[in-house]
Design an enzyme around this catalytic site. Structure first.
Site, PDB file in Angstrom:
ATOM      1  N   CYS A   5     -33.016  23.033 -17.530  1.00 16.94           N
ATOM      2  CA  CYS A   5     -32.578  22.317 -16.326  1.00 16.94           C
ATOM      3  C   CYS A   5     -33.793  21.728 -15.607  1.00 16.94           C
ATOM      4  O   CYS A   5     -34.697  22.451 -15.176  1.00 16.94           O
ATOM      5  CB  CYS A   5     -31.812  23.253 -15.394  1.00 16.94           C
ATOM      6  SG  CYS A   5     -31.425  22.487 -13.814  1.00 16.94           S
ATOM      7  N   ASP A  31     -36.519  11.643  -4.467  1.00 13.31           N
ATOM      8  CA  ASP A  31     -35.836  11.196  -5.680  1.00 13.31           C
ATOM      9  C   ASP A  31     -36.765  10.270  -6.468  1.00 13.31           C
ATOM     10  O   ASP A  31     -37.458   9.426  -5.889  1.00 13.31           O
ATOM     11  CB  ASP A  31     -34.536  10.466  -5.313  1.00 13.31           C
ATOM     12  CG  ASP A  31     -33.595  10.324  -6.509  1.00 13.31           C
ATOM     13  OD1 ASP A  31     -32.526  10.962  -6.486  1.00 13.31           O
ATOM     14  OD2 ASP A  31     -33.931   9.583  -7.446  1.00 13.31           O
ATOM     15  N   HIS A  47     -30.254  28.373  -9.875  1.00 12.65           N
ATOM     16  CA  HIS A  47     -29.428  27.401 -10.595  1.00 12.65           C
ATOM     17  C   HIS A  47     -27.948  27.587 -10.270  1.00 12.65           C
ATOM     18  O   HIS A  47     -27.369  28.651 -10.483  1.00 12.65           O
ATOM     19  CB  HIS A  47     -29.615  27.523 -12.113  1.00 12.65           C
ATOM     20  CG  HIS A  47     -28.821  26.488 -12.853  1.00 12.65           C
ATOM     21  ND1 HIS A  47     -29.278  25.196 -13.038  1.00 12.65           N
ATOM     22  CD2 HIS A  47     -27.566  26.526 -13.382  1.00 12.65           C
ATOM     23  CE1 HIS A  47     -28.341  24.495 -13.674  1.00 12.65           C
ATOM     24  NE2 HIS A  47     -27.307  25.284 -13.895  1.00 12.65           N
ATOM     25  N   ASN A  84     -22.834  14.522  -4.905  1.00 11.35           N
ATOM     26  CA  ASN A  84     -21.988  14.046  -5.996  1.00 11.35           C
ATOM     27  C   ASN A  84     -21.565  15.252  -6.827  1.00 11.35           C
ATOM     28  O   ASN A  84     -22.399  16.066  -7.219  1.00 11.35           O
ATOM     29  CB  ASN A  84     -22.763  13.059  -6.867  1.00 11.35           C
ATOM     30  CG  ASN A  84     -23.172  11.806  -6.100  1.00 11.35           C
ATOM     31  OD1 ASN A  84     -22.466  11.376  -5.202  1.00 11.35           O
ATOM     32  ND2 ASN A  84     -24.314  11.239  -6.445  1.00 11.35           N
ATOM     33  N   GLY A  90     -20.401  10.631  -9.904  1.00  9.42           N
ATOM     34  CA  GLY A  90     -21.782  10.175 -10.061  1.00  9.42           C
ATOM     35  C   GLY A  90     -22.794  11.276 -10.284  1.00  9.42           C
ATOM     36  O   GLY A  90     -23.992  11.019 -10.266  1.00  9.42           O
ATOM     37  N   HIS A  97     -27.291  19.560  -5.868  1.00 10.15           N
ATOM     38  CA  HIS A  97     -28.302  18.880  -5.044  1.00 10.15           C
ATOM     39  C   HIS A  97     -27.605  18.017  -3.999  1.00 10.15           C
ATOM     40  O   HIS A  97     -26.608  17.361  -4.289  1.00 10.15           O
ATOM     41  CB  HIS A  97     -29.239  18.032  -5.903  1.00 10.15           C
ATOM     42  CG  HIS A  97     -28.539  17.074  -6.824  1.00 10.15           C
ATOM     43  ND1 HIS A  97     -27.973  17.470  -8.011  1.00 10.15           N
ATOM     44  CD2 HIS A  97     -28.291  15.745  -6.730  1.00 10.15           C
ATOM     45  CE1 HIS A  97     -27.421  16.427  -8.616  1.00 10.15           C
ATOM     46  NE2 HIS A  97     -27.592  15.368  -7.848  1.00 10.15           N
ATOM     47  N   HIS A  99     -28.188  14.745  -1.751  1.00 10.42           N
ATOM     48  CA  HIS A  99     -29.019  13.570  -1.506  1.00 10.42           C
ATOM     49  C   HIS A  99     -29.134  13.388   0.005  1.00 10.42           C
ATOM     50  O   HIS A  99     -28.123  13.456   0.722  1.00 10.42           O
ATOM     51  CB  HIS A  99     -28.361  12.300  -2.055  1.00 10.42           C
ATOM     52  CG  HIS A  99     -28.204  12.262  -3.546  1.00 10.42           C
ATOM     53  ND1 HIS A  99     -29.066  11.558  -4.360  1.00 10.42           N
ATOM     54  CD2 HIS A  99     -27.282  12.815  -4.363  1.00 10.42           C
ATOM     55  CE1 HIS A  99     -28.664  11.683  -5.625  1.00 10.42           C
ATOM     56  NE2 HIS A  99     -27.584  12.438  -5.657  1.00 10.42           N
TER      57      HIS A  99
HETATM   58  P1  5GP Z   1     -26.902  12.684  -9.230  1.00 13.16           P
HETATM   59  O1  5GP Z   1     -26.719  11.389  -9.982  1.00 13.16           O
HETATM   60  O2  5GP Z   1     -26.737  13.868 -10.160  1.00 13.16           O
HETATM   61  O3  5GP Z   1     -26.113  12.801  -7.974  1.00 13.16           O
HETATM   62  O4  5GP Z   1     -28.407  12.666  -8.743  1.00 13.16           O
HETATM   63  C1  5GP Z   1     -29.470  13.016  -9.556  1.00 13.16           C
HETATM   64  C2  5GP Z   1     -30.681  12.355  -8.973  1.00 13.16           C
HETATM   65  O5  5GP Z   1     -31.828  12.990  -9.527  1.00 13.16           O
HETATM   66  C3  5GP Z   1     -30.811  10.873  -9.298  1.00 13.16           C
HETATM   67  O6  5GP Z   1     -30.831  10.135  -8.079  1.00 13.16           O
HETATM   68  C4  5GP Z   1     -32.126  10.771 -10.069  1.00 13.16           C
HETATM   69  O7  5GP Z   1     -32.862   9.610  -9.739  1.00 13.16           O
HETATM   70  C5  5GP Z   1     -32.836  12.043  -9.674  1.00 13.16           C
HETATM   71  N1  5GP Z   1     -33.730  12.585 -10.674  1.00 13.16           N
HETATM   72  C6  5GP Z   1     -33.437  12.798 -11.991  1.00 13.16           C
HETATM   73  N2  5GP Z   1     -34.491  13.346 -12.615  1.00 13.16           N
HETATM   74  C7  5GP Z   1     -35.459  13.503 -11.674  1.00 13.16           C
HETATM   75  C8  5GP Z   1     -36.786  14.030 -11.723  1.00 13.16           C
HETATM   76  O8  5GP Z   1     -37.290  14.468 -12.754  1.00 13.16           O
HETATM   77  N3  5GP Z   1     -37.486  14.033 -10.559  1.00 13.16           N
HETATM   78  C9  5GP Z   1     -36.958  13.562  -9.397  1.00 13.16           C
HETATM   79  N4  5GP Z   1     -37.732  13.598  -8.306  1.00 13.16           N
HETATM   80  N5  5GP Z   1     -35.713  13.053  -9.313  1.00 13.16           N
HETATM   81  C10 5GP Z   1     -34.971  13.032 -10.441  1.00 13.16           C
HETATM   82 ZN    ZN Z   2     -31.077  24.345 -12.595  1.00  7.98          ZN
END
Ligand code: 5GP
Ligand code: ZN
Length: 111
Positions: A5, A31, A47, A84, A90, A97, A99
């Protein structure tokens, strides 16, 4: 064995990432693909795959409190918090997490 993860690896410091806010239970970082001038991800250190698997309500409260503190630390007084949940909503990373998006005007409804 390497934790599969990505957010567990970030929380553990295996993938070096500057934290905007951190406490015993939560870390917040920027992000990698920001959708606003301020775009933070606020995650539990532990986790949890998604909000649907988050049964620790006290931890959820701390996550929300941390979101506000992280926004303040990033200089955002006005911001949106989004969780999300599920692919259709999304969610692409299966570690809970929130945002935190700020620094610009937001449209409603979201896409
Ligand atoms: P989700 O699409 O699951 O709601 O959001 C996941 C977010 O994690 C996305 O906005 C993506 O840009 C961010 N993200 C994915 N991998 C990484 C990473 O390795 N480092 C950081 N800082 N953000 C990440
Ligand atoms: Zn995790």
């Amino acid at each position: 064995m390497m934790d599969p993860c990505i957010f567990c690896q970030i929380a553990a410091g295996v993938i070096p990432t500057p934290f905007v806010y951190t406490d015993d239970d939560v870390v917040a970082f920027r992000d990698i693909q920001p959708q606003a001038p301020v775009h933070l991800l606020v995650i539990p250190r532990r986790h949890i795959a998604s909000l649907n698997e988050a049964h620790d309500e006290a931890l959820l409260g701390r996550l929300m409190a941390a979101a506000a503190k992280a926004a303040a630390a990033a200089g955002a007084a006005q911001y949106r918090v989004v969780i999300n949940t599920g692919a259709q909503a999304g969610q692409s990373v299966l570690h809970l997490h929130a945002h935190v998006l700020g620094g610009r005007a937001m449209a409603w409804p979201p896409g």
